[in-house]
Design a protein around this motif. Structure first.
Motif, PDB file in Angstrom:
ATOM      1  N   ASP A 173       1.447   2.714   3.584  1.00 55.60           N
ATOM      2  CA  ASP A 173       0.595   3.795   3.088  1.00 55.60           C
ATOM      3  C   ASP A 173       1.458   5.031   2.791  1.00 55.60           C
ATOM      4  OD1 ASP A 173      -1.662   5.170   2.338  1.00 55.60           O
ATOM      5  OD2 ASP A 173      -2.656   5.077   4.294  1.00 55.60           O
ATOM      6  N   SER A 185     -10.931   0.893   1.257  1.00 55.41           N
ATOM      7  CA  SER A 185     -10.860   1.719   2.462  1.00 55.41           C
ATOM      8  C   SER A 185     -12.040   2.679   2.533  1.00 55.41           C
ATOM      9  CB  SER A 185      -9.585   2.573   2.461  1.00 55.41           C
ATOM     10  OG  SER A 185      -8.434   1.791   2.328  1.00 55.41           O
ATOM     11  N   HIS A 223       0.851  -1.201   0.000  1.00 55.95           N
ATOM     12  CA  HIS A 223       0.000   0.000   0.000  1.00 55.95           C
ATOM     13  C   HIS A 223       0.882   1.245   0.000  1.00 55.95           C
ATOM     14  CE1 HIS A 223      -3.528   2.255   2.248  1.00 55.95           C
ATOM     15  NE2 HIS A 223      -3.021   2.966   1.252  1.00 55.95           N
ATOM     16  N   ARG A 270      -1.619   6.369  12.339  1.00 56.09           N
ATOM     17  CA  ARG A 270      -2.743   5.426  12.239  1.00 56.09           C
ATOM     18  C   ARG A 270      -2.510   4.196  13.125  1.00 56.09           C
ATOM     19  NH1 ARG A 270      -6.504   6.368   8.231  1.00 56.09           N
ATOM     20  NH2 ARG A 270      -5.925   7.718   6.497  1.00 56.09           N
ATOM     21  N   GLU A 280      -6.100   1.611  -3.999  1.00 53.83           N
ATOM     22  CA  GLU A 280      -6.818   1.757  -2.739  1.00 53.83           C
ATOM     23  C   GLU A 280      -8.195   2.290  -3.119  1.00 53.83           C
ATOM     24  OE1 GLU A 280      -5.304   4.548   0.162  1.00 53.83           O
ATOM     25  OE2 GLU A 280      -6.581   3.708   1.739  1.00 53.83           O
ATOM     26  N   HIS A 311     -12.992   6.417   3.292  1.00 58.15           N
ATOM     27  CA  HIS A 311     -12.400   7.758   3.376  1.00 58.15           C
ATOM     28  C   HIS A 311     -13.467   8.839   3.521  1.00 58.15           C
ATOM     29  CE1 HIS A 311      -8.937   5.798   1.092  1.00 58.15           C
ATOM     30  NE2 HIS A 311      -8.400   6.213   2.223  1.00 58.15           N
ATOM     31  N   HIS A 370      -6.665   0.410   6.588  1.00 56.22           N
ATOM     32  CA  HIS A 370      -6.901   1.108   7.873  1.00 56.22           C
ATOM     33  C   HIS A 370      -8.323   0.906   8.398  1.00 56.22           C
ATOM     34  CE1 HIS A 370      -8.291   4.381   5.209  1.00 56.22           C
ATOM     35  NE2 HIS A 370      -7.088   4.440   4.680  1.00 56.22           N
ATOM     36  N   HIS A 395      -5.089   6.095  -5.043  1.00 56.97           N
ATOM     37  CA  HIS A 395      -6.516   6.259  -4.747  1.00 56.97           C
ATOM     38  C   HIS A 395      -7.366   6.147  -6.006  1.00 56.97           C
ATOM     39  CE1 HIS A 395      -6.182   7.373  -0.562  1.00 56.97           C
ATOM     40  NE2 HIS A 395      -5.193   8.193  -0.852  1.00 56.97           N
TER      41      HIS A 395
HETATM   42 ZN   LIG Z   1      -6.506   5.410   2.858  1.00 54.50          ZN
END
Ligand SMILES: [Zn+2]
Ligand SMILES: [Zn+2]
Length: 571
Positions: free
Chosen positions: A529, A438, A341, A506, A413, A440, A468, A373
């Motif tokens: 990440d 994920s 990631h 995180r 992601e 967001h 996450h 993303h």
């Molecule tokens: Zn993320």
């Protein structure tokens, strides 16, 4: 000790004050961006300045670079001083409250003269906020909780920041001829997510020389105590470091005692008592006779226990496991073979694909997954299907180019939308090697909704990893409400891996959740990440957190060889 953090804080304060002062609509954006860039630097800002390359930092133009120089030389910035005079609000305190931003801070200041956490709390208690616009009962309740979070934040530091501050101090101490042994102790040695004070333990030939050196070192802002066996200082970053000197014959006992946790030590002492032994910070004694104390291993052994790694010392079953010889064989950083990631400048990362790959190659990774993303995250310039398809071709080309020894994996992601669907077509997802999903957006969904939403996403047959999983930001934003038990069950059913996001803010999942996940057989992916090349180093923080969660190599898919990884995540 670098000044990066102080510079970033000053730039961020300027950005916040500009928004409250409000004469300029856009200037604050560039200060916020520069602050973020400085936070993400993998290098000492003073070294960059010495090279004359401040302006190469993303978002730092001539104007801001001059201000950074002024800050590095004099400790102040004229613009910041002027703004503080116009708006005497401790913006950094109020901004640390979750969901409170410049708009609210400005309103609170203008309507009620609120300038810091104390005055806000007082106004809340006196009911002065009840009649303000947009302040429902629920908002006020959240604000009360938020004040507690903000207070915690001001007294605690991320483990990563504490380590970054402590490690150079330890290195310098180690170089002194008078120092025989030196270690970080306390909760930092246990790698807790956030840290209060930093404890360092030294075994010295001549105590006073070491203490004199410590209290006058370059990183010291203020000396809080200066004694022959204990001193305390505050660093320029605002961290407190306590240094203790312990005699060699008690060094292990001291290290054990000051590493804690309190609960762990209480139980150890009671085990000692049952064996007719007395344990304290000086050693392990039978009557007057000291039977262990110079090293930690000897103490655990004499108590009939296997050596317990510091990350496990929380009295969560580790002592019983050590008695039975059943301690987990914890994952180490050397077990990690790849990162699944990371972001590039194609979405909101700051480095190019080539730069990120070069950094990964330096880590000798066997595989590396580019996972930018997707489209609904517009602020991050997320990719739509056509860009993703182009990316897939690009990665195919990179893999056949022969330029990279590691396998470059095709990933993304992908955003989990409000109804739990994904924002990329299945026909494109099916062409990716690793699909991470994920949340967001809409993080305030209630527990039932959020749980259903995430579970629904995990049911998609192309999904490999949940990113996450709780959305928290340490010292900033609590986990969103979600029933992880249900999520884990669904993940188990559909063979979805849980991410342990290694970003130090995180560290998501937390240690308890990691244990719960692996207990039912879920696999973990420890991912950085990373948005900058320097952030590939976050992997170590993820590994620390994994160890706190009793995670073994077998639990972690990115410790596997490439072929075993692909087998493990296969649907
Ligand atoms: Zn993320
Ligand atoms: Zn990400």
């Amino acid at each position: 000790m670098t000044k990066n953090r102080e510079v970033a804080l000053a730039l961020n304060e300027i950005s916040l004050l500009l928004q409250i002062e409000g004469t300029d609509k856009f200037k604050h954006l560039s200060y916020a961006r520069a602050a973020r860039s400085v936070t993400g630097l993998g290098e000492d800002i003073e070294v960059i300045r010495a090279r004359g390359e401040l302006e190469k930092i993303p978002g730092v133009g001539t104007g801001i670079s001059k201000k950074i120089e002024s800050f590095l030389d004099t400790g102040s910035i004229k613009l910041l001083d002027e703004l503080r005079e116009q708006v005497p609000v401790k913006v950094w305190e109020l901004d640390a409250i979750p969901d409170v931003g410049p708009k609210t801070i400005k309103m609170l200041y203008q309507e009620l003269g609120i300038i810091d956490l104390d005055s806000l709390e007082k106004a809340l208690n006196e009911g002065k906020l009840d009649d303000l616009k947009g302040m429902g009962e629920k908002t006020l309740e959240k604000m009360r909780e938020g004040i507690a979070i903000a207070r915690l934040g001001s007294s605690r530091t991320l483990m990563s920041d504490a380590l970054t501050a402590a490690e150079p101090v330890v290195t310098e101490l180690r170089r002194l001829a008078d120092v025989r042994q030196v270690e970080i102790a306390g909760s930092l040695r246990r790698r807790r997510e956030t840290i209060g004070d930093i404890d360092i333990l030294v075994d010295a030939v001549e105590e006073s020389k070491v203490m004199d050196y410590f209290v006058s070192a370059s990183y010291v802002e203020e000396v809080l105590a200066h004694g022959s066996t204990k001193s305390a200082i505050r660093t320029k970053d605002g961290l407190q470091i306590d240094l203790r000197i312990v005699p060699a014959e008690s060094y292990g006992a001291g290290l054990q005692y000051f590493t804690g946790s309190v609960d762990h030590n209480v139980k150890l002492r009671s085990i000692g008592v049952k064996k007719g032994l007395r344990l304290n910070e000086y050693g392990l004694f039978r009557g007057e006779e000291k039977i262990a104390g110079s090293d930690e291993e000897g103490i655990y052994k004499a108590l009939g226990l296997a050596y317990i790694p510091p990350e496990l010392r929380e009295d969560r079953g580790e002592i019983e496991a050590a008695q039975e010889g059943k301690l987990p064989n914890l994952i180490t950083i050397n077990d990690i073979r790849g990162d699944l990631h990371i972001h590039t400048d194609q979405s909101d990362g700051k480095n190019t694909i080539d730069e990120m790959l070069t950094a990964a190659a330096k880590k000798k990774y066997e595989y590396y997954c580019l996972s930018d993303h997707t489209q609904s995250l517009t602020i991050a310039n997320g990719m739509d299907e056509s860009r993703l398809l182009k990316r897939i071709d690009e990665i195919d080309d990179l893999n056949v180019s022969g330029n990279w020894r590691m396998k470059i994996l095709k990933g993304a992601e992908v955003d989990i939308l409000a109804d739990g669907s994904l924002d990329i077509e299945d026909s494109v997802l099916s062409q990716l090697d690793v699909v991470t999903v994920s949340v967001h957006s809409r993080m305030k969904d209630d527990k039932k909704k959020m749980t259903e939403r995430v579970c629904h996403a995990l049911e998609n047959k192309h999904v490999h990893v949940l990113g996450h999983p709780t959305g928290r930001l340490l010292l900033k934003r609590p986990e969103f409400e979600i029933n992880l038990e249900d999520v884990f069950e669904t993940a188990k059913k559909h063979n979805v891996v849980m991410e342990l996001n290694a970003h130090p803010q995180r560290l998501d999942l937390n240690a308890g959740n990691l244990r719960a996940a692996t207990r039912i057989g879920l696999k973990i992916a420890i991912n950085t990440d990373a948005h900058y090349t320097s952030e590939l180093d976050f992997m170590q923080f993820g590994v620390f957190q994994a160890r706190r969660g009793w995670v073994t190599k077998n639990d972690v898919v990115n410790s596997y060889s490439l072929s075993n990884l692909m087998k493990a995540i296969k649907k």
